[in-house]
Motif scaffolding. Structure first.
Motif, PDB file in Angstrom:
ATOM      1  N   ALA A  27      37.806  22.861 -44.659  1.00 38.98           N
ATOM      2  CA  ALA A  27      36.375  22.149 -43.216  1.00 38.98           C
ATOM      3  C   ALA A  27      34.697  22.845 -43.972  1.00 38.98           C
ATOM      4  O   ALA A  27      34.679  21.943 -43.770  1.00 38.98           O
ATOM      5  CB  ALA A  27      36.753  23.554 -42.056  1.00 38.98           C
ATOM      6  N   LEU A  28      34.479  23.906 -44.529  1.00 38.54           N
ATOM      7  CA  LEU A  28      33.675  23.996 -44.757  1.00 38.54           C
ATOM      8  C   LEU A  28      33.093  22.783 -45.998  1.00 38.54           C
ATOM      9  O   LEU A  28      32.185  22.413 -46.373  1.00 38.54           O
ATOM     10  CB  LEU A  28      33.732  25.800 -45.387  1.00 38.54           C
ATOM     11  N   SER A  29      34.399  22.702 -46.902  1.00 38.70           N
ATOM     12  CA  SER A  29      33.603  21.879 -47.860  1.00 38.70           C
ATOM     13  C   SER A  29      33.221  20.384 -47.026  1.00 38.70           C
ATOM     14  O   SER A  29      32.224  19.849 -47.647  1.00 38.70           O
ATOM     15  CB  SER A  29      34.406  21.179 -48.511  1.00 38.70           C
ATOM     16  N   MET A  30      33.818  19.851 -46.647  1.00 41.75           N
ATOM     17  CA  MET A  30      33.424  18.687 -45.141  1.00 41.75           C
ATOM     18  C   MET A  30      32.469  18.752 -44.658  1.00 41.75           C
ATOM     19  O   MET A  30      31.483  17.529 -44.498  1.00 41.75           O
ATOM     20  CB  MET A  30      34.535  18.526 -43.894  1.00 41.75           C
ATOM     21  N   LEU A  31      32.315  19.978 -44.454  1.00 43.81           N
ATOM     22  CA  LEU A  31      30.848  20.364 -43.442  1.00 43.81           C
ATOM     23  C   LEU A  31      28.989  20.479 -44.192  1.00 43.81           C
ATOM     24  O   LEU A  31      28.252  19.718 -43.903  1.00 43.81           O
ATOM     25  CB  LEU A  31      30.498  21.424 -42.809  1.00 43.81           C
ATOM     26  N   ALA A  32      30.169  20.951 -45.611  1.00 46.26           N
ATOM     27  CA  ALA A  32      28.448  20.597 -46.370  1.00 46.26           C
ATOM     28  C   ALA A  32      28.657  19.074 -47.198  1.00 46.26           C
ATOM     29  O   ALA A  32      27.343  19.251 -47.283  1.00 46.26           O
ATOM     30  CB  ALA A  32      29.330  22.064 -48.107  1.00 46.26           C
ATOM     31  N   SER A  33      29.401  18.578 -47.308  1.00 43.97           N
ATOM     32  CA  SER A  33      29.688  17.130 -47.846  1.00 43.97           C
ATOM     33  C   SER A  33      28.772  16.526 -46.609  1.00 43.97           C
ATOM     34  O   SER A  33      27.881  15.543 -47.002  1.00 43.97           O
ATOM     35  CB  SER A  33      31.216  16.581 -47.828  1.00 43.97           C
ATOM     36  N   PHE A  34      28.703  16.484 -45.676  1.00 43.23           N
ATOM     37  CA  PHE A  34      28.276  15.735 -44.019  1.00 43.23           C
ATOM     38  C   PHE A  34      26.802  15.934 -44.490  1.00 43.23           C
ATOM     39  O   PHE A  34      25.621  15.298 -44.471  1.00 43.23           O
ATOM     40  CB  PHE A  34      29.055  15.985 -43.056  1.00 43.23           C
ATOM     41  N   VAL A  35      26.678  17.520 -43.963  1.00 46.65           N
ATOM     42  CA  VAL A  35      24.550  18.042 -43.875  1.00 46.65           C
ATOM     43  C   VAL A  35      24.782  17.055 -45.300  1.00 46.65           C
ATOM     44  O   VAL A  35      23.189  17.233 -45.567  1.00 46.65           O
ATOM     45  CB  VAL A  35      25.378  19.261 -44.385  1.00 46.65           C
ATOM     46  N   MET A  41      29.269   8.219 -44.070  1.00 44.42           N
ATOM     47  CA  MET A  41      29.785   9.241 -43.661  1.00 44.42           C
ATOM     48  C   MET A  41      31.014   9.457 -43.278  1.00 44.42           C
ATOM     49  O   MET A  41      31.934  10.261 -43.632  1.00 44.42           O
ATOM     50  CB  MET A  41      28.998   9.846 -42.779  1.00 44.42           C
ATOM     51  N   PRO A  42      30.956   9.596 -42.129  1.00 43.84           N
ATOM     52  CA  PRO A  42      32.749  10.055 -41.539  1.00 43.84           C
ATOM     53  C   PRO A  42      33.844   9.235 -42.648  1.00 43.84           C
ATOM     54  O   PRO A  42      35.228   9.404 -42.520  1.00 43.84           O
ATOM     55  CB  PRO A  42      32.261   8.872 -40.243  1.00 43.84           C
ATOM     56  N   LEU A  43      33.271   8.034 -43.062  1.00 42.62           N
ATOM     57  CA  LEU A  43      34.072   7.479 -43.305  1.00 42.62           C
ATOM     58  C   LEU A  43      34.632   8.180 -45.492  1.00 42.62           C
ATOM     59  O   LEU A  43      36.042   8.377 -45.586  1.00 42.62           O
ATOM     60  CB  LEU A  43      34.241   5.647 -43.923  1.00 42.62           C
ATOM     61  N   GLY A  44      33.189   9.082 -45.350  1.00 41.72           N
ATOM     62  CA  GLY A  44      33.704   9.420 -46.901  1.00 41.72           C
ATOM     63  C   GLY A  44      34.574  10.818 -46.073  1.00 41.72           C
ATOM     64  O   GLY A  44      35.667  11.330 -47.444  1.00 41.72           O
ATOM     65  N   LEU A  45      34.355  11.216 -45.318  1.00 45.46           N
ATOM     66  CA  LEU A  45      35.064  12.679 -44.481  1.00 45.46           C
ATOM     67  C   LEU A  45      37.041  12.315 -44.504  1.00 45.46           C
ATOM     68  O   LEU A  45      37.578  12.806 -44.298  1.00 45.46           O
ATOM     69  CB  LEU A  45      34.437  13.338 -43.314  1.00 45.46           C
ATOM     70  N   ALA A  62      42.809  22.161 -50.788  1.00 48.61           N
ATOM     71  CA  ALA A  62      41.593  21.772 -49.943  1.00 48.61           C
ATOM     72  C   ALA A  62      41.266  22.165 -51.264  1.00 48.61           C
ATOM     73  O   ALA A  62      40.227  21.948 -51.378  1.00 48.61           O
ATOM     74  CB  ALA A  62      41.946  23.774 -49.814  1.00 48.61           C
ATOM     75  N   PHE A  63      41.537  22.436 -52.815  1.00 43.66           N
ATOM     76  CA  PHE A  63      40.683  22.296 -53.305  1.00 43.66           C
ATOM     77  C   PHE A  63      39.845  22.063 -54.278  1.00 43.66           C
ATOM     78  O   PHE A  63      38.656  21.226 -54.950  1.00 43.66           O
ATOM     79  CB  PHE A  63      41.117  23.856 -55.043  1.00 43.66           C
ATOM     80  N   ALA A  64      40.773  21.314 -54.195  1.00 48.15           N
ATOM     81  CA  ALA A  64      41.366  19.100 -54.410  1.00 48.15           C
ATOM     82  C   ALA A  64      40.401  18.760 -53.912  1.00 48.15           C
ATOM     83  O   ALA A  64      38.913  17.518 -54.007  1.00 48.15           O
ATOM     84  CB  ALA A  64      42.709  18.754 -55.017  1.00 48.15           C
ATOM     85  N   ALA A  65      40.279  18.560 -52.617  1.00 48.48           N
ATOM     86  CA  ALA A  65      39.412  17.532 -51.286  1.00 48.48           C
ATOM     87  C   ALA A  65      37.882  18.304 -52.040  1.00 48.48           C
ATOM     88  O   ALA A  65      37.063  17.310 -51.563  1.00 48.48           O
ATOM     89  CB  ALA A  65      40.185  18.264 -49.929  1.00 48.48           C
ATOM     90  N   SER A  66      38.036  19.677 -52.094  1.00 48.23           N
ATOM     91  CA  SER A  66      35.919  19.636 -52.541  1.00 48.23           C
ATOM     92  C   SER A  66      35.707  19.324 -52.773  1.00 48.23           C
ATOM     93  O   SER A  66      34.578  19.138 -53.247  1.00 48.23           O
ATOM     94  CB  SER A  66      36.135  21.351 -52.261  1.00 48.23           C
ATOM     95  N   THR A  67      36.324  18.151 -54.472  1.00 48.10           N
ATOM     96  CA  THR A  67      35.689  18.272 -55.368  1.00 48.10           C
ATOM     97  C   THR A  67      35.402  16.781 -55.462  1.00 48.10           C
ATOM     98  O   THR A  67      34.476  16.756 -55.552  1.00 48.10           O
ATOM     99  CB  THR A  67      36.591  17.877 -56.983  1.00 48.10           C
ATOM    100  N   VAL A  68      36.097  16.345 -54.156  1.00 46.57           N
ATOM    101  CA  VAL A  68      35.256  15.283 -54.018  1.00 46.57           C
ATOM    102  C   VAL A  68      34.636  15.422 -52.786  1.00 46.57           C
ATOM    103  O   VAL A  68      33.252  14.416 -52.442  1.00 46.57           O
ATOM    104  CB  VAL A  68      36.502  14.321 -52.802  1.00 46.57           C
TER     105      VAL A  68
END
Length: 522
Positions: A16-24, A93-97, A119-125
């Motif tokens: 969740a934090l990585s996706m939020l950071a990505s969106f921001v 943006m939502p497609l990236g998430l 989750a760690f792997a997804a955070s690298t994306v």
């Protein structure tokens, strides 16, 4: 209580934090690429009922886009009176998430990763600068990467893959990018070779793809009188010099992001059929970038589809790190985050002096960091919008312009454009560019190529006196003379709007040139 909650939901919090950071960060680095406005102009003309054409004229149209599906999405908004540039850049943006989530879910479902490793792997994306930068842009790299991943999942991984859904994704892949069909067919061939239990599905999917390609090509030829997109003719070619430039392109990407150099070692730690197929497809994106000669845009645009596949390989590495203790994958993830953040700065682990040996943007003598290249592209796009709006106020219907940067200028000016780069103007087969330029700009017709058409304007741009380097080139084209107009674009930097148009008399021609020389010498 809170300790147990944190322990049991650590993977969800990380995701969740990585996706939020990505969106921001996508919002923070929001921009619209100039090339996106080429697609937007096609979309606007299509919505107006003029057809899929860049110039509204009584002539055979030119397919100056390579992303038909994205153009049609933009046309949907233009049809309802919503300028596509106001909403389409936000769609990625939502497609990236979704892509981030798919990597997480795939890691658990198909590769037996722990939830923490997935989750760690997804955070690298999520924190990859390429994903963040291209999460807006107005272009289609993110949806393209998502659809490629979906086709890969349904064809190679999903246990009960439905042909109908696979064909739907395949159809989208064929339309979202010109090379999408190539990837879909490649996936089919790999499935037929390596997955005996998927051969029937892959063969049916391949037949669907062939039918789609045939119908699409027939439609293209009947409308554009060409068998392939004009963008391919203008940008692609095969030579040792192009291959060298493509190799330099992927080398700079690897030495800037560094994670690719780690990902390619993962199969040495663990190798099974699924990891092998991920690895082969991952390398395929790099091979394609070499064969096409690379791309001048920032942050490795051509390699964005590889990021999700890279994440799955890194997920395997995280899983192996768990054998060293619970903290090992966390430390590894933090290290990867540092590597991800570096390209946002001008401070890199591999020094600029080393990476500059692989300089591939041949239009520029100076090697730029990827973030510097992005800032340049963003500023150019903003500046060219001012040019387009200024031209709109100074021109009349039927006027024409010779230009290479045709995105913003074409969309906002609505002028007839003679495209020097040959994307939206079909260049004669006799025209050849002898020296390589930046990827995608190898063809650039000289001004005299177009003066026989007597365009209204030969040149238009916002210029500073110490940066105006094309005076000699423009001086050679009598009777086009410079006319200067004030502008509110960064007035503290002495910008003037310079417009070369046909002079009324020889006296006025000399007068306007004298004014320009005085401004440059002041």
């Amino acid at each position: 209580m809170w300790k147990d909650f944190f322990k049991n939901n650590f993977h969800y919090l990380t995701l969740a934090l990585s996706m939020l950071a990505s969106f921001v960060l996508m919002l923070k680095y929001f921009w619209i690429a100039d090339d996106a406005f080429i697609s937007f102009r096609f979309a606007k003309n299509f919505a107006l009922g003029e057809g899929l054409r860049f110039n509204i004229a009584n002539e055979v149209p030119v397919e100056g886009y390579s992303n038909l599906l994205w153009v049609l999405v933009a046309a949907f908004f233009e049809f309802f009176g919503i300028p596509s540039y106001q909403i389409v850049p936000y769609l990625s943006m939502p497609l990236g998430l979704i892509l981030i989530w798919k990597v997480y879910a795939s890691g658990i479902t198909y590769f037996q990763l722990s939830k923490e490793s997935a989750a760690f792997a997804a955070s690298t994306v999520a924190l990859c600068p390429a994903i963040i930068i291209w999460g807006s842009s107005g272009l289609e790299p993110i949806p393209f990467a998502l659809i490629i991943f979906l086709v890969f999942e349904y064809l190679f991984l999903k246990k009960e893959a439905k042909l109908a859904m696979l064909c739907l994704y395949g159809f989208g892949l064929c339309l979202i990018r010109a090379e999408g069909a190539l990837w879909a067919v490649t996936f089919c061939i790999l499935a037929i070779i390596f997955l005996p239990d998927r051969r029937a599905l892959a063969f049916k999917f391949l037949m669907f793809l062939i039918a789609t390609i045939i119908i699409y090509t027939f439609c293209r030829y009947s409308y554009y009188h060409e068998m392939s997109p004009n963008t391919a003719s203008a940008k692609l070619g095969m030579s040792l010099a192009r291959l060298q430039r493509g190799f330099n392109y992927i080398t700079v990407f690897c030495l800037t992001f560094l994670l690719p150099l780690i990902a390619i070692l993962v199969p040495l730690l663990k190798l099974n059929l699924k990891i092998f197929l991920v690895f082969i497809c991952y390398l395929g994106f790099f091979a394609y970038s070499v064969l096409t000669g690379g791309d001048y845009m920032a942050m490795g645009r051509f390699l964005i589809p590889a990021i999700a596949f890279q994440a799955l390989l890194l997920g395997v590495l995280f899983e192996r790190a768990r054998l060293l203790g619970r903290l090992a994958p966390i430390i590894l993830c933090l290290f990867f985050i540092i590597l991800s953040v570096c390209p946002f700065t001008t401070t890199q682990i591999v020094t600029k002096s080393i990476r500059s040996n692989f300089h591939f943007r041949l239009n520029d003598r100076i090697f730029l960091e990827e973030i510097e290249q992005w800032k340049l592209m963003k500023e150019n796009s903003i500046r060219w919008r001012h040019v387009g709006e200024k031209l709109k106020s100074l021109s009349t219907p039927g006027d024409s312009l010779v230009e290479g940067a045709i995105g913003n200028i074409g969309y906002f000016s609505e002028l007839y454009i003679y495209d020097r780069l040959g994307l939206c103007t079909k260049l004669s087969s006799k025209f050849q560019q002898k020296t390589l330029r930046s990827p995608g700009h190898d063809l650039k017709a000289p001004l005299e190529y177009f003066t026989i058409h007597k365009p209204t304007f030969l040149y238009a741009n916002l210029q500073k006196p110490d940066k105006f380097q094309r005076v000699k080139e423009l001086k050679a084209h009598f009777p086009y003379a410079p006319f200067m107009y004030p502008t509110d674009f960064k007035p503290n930097k002495r910008y003037e709007f310079i417009l070369f148009k046909r002079a009324v008399t020889p006296e006025e021609y000399e007068k306007q040139w004298a004014t320009l020389r005085a401004w440059i010498d002041a």
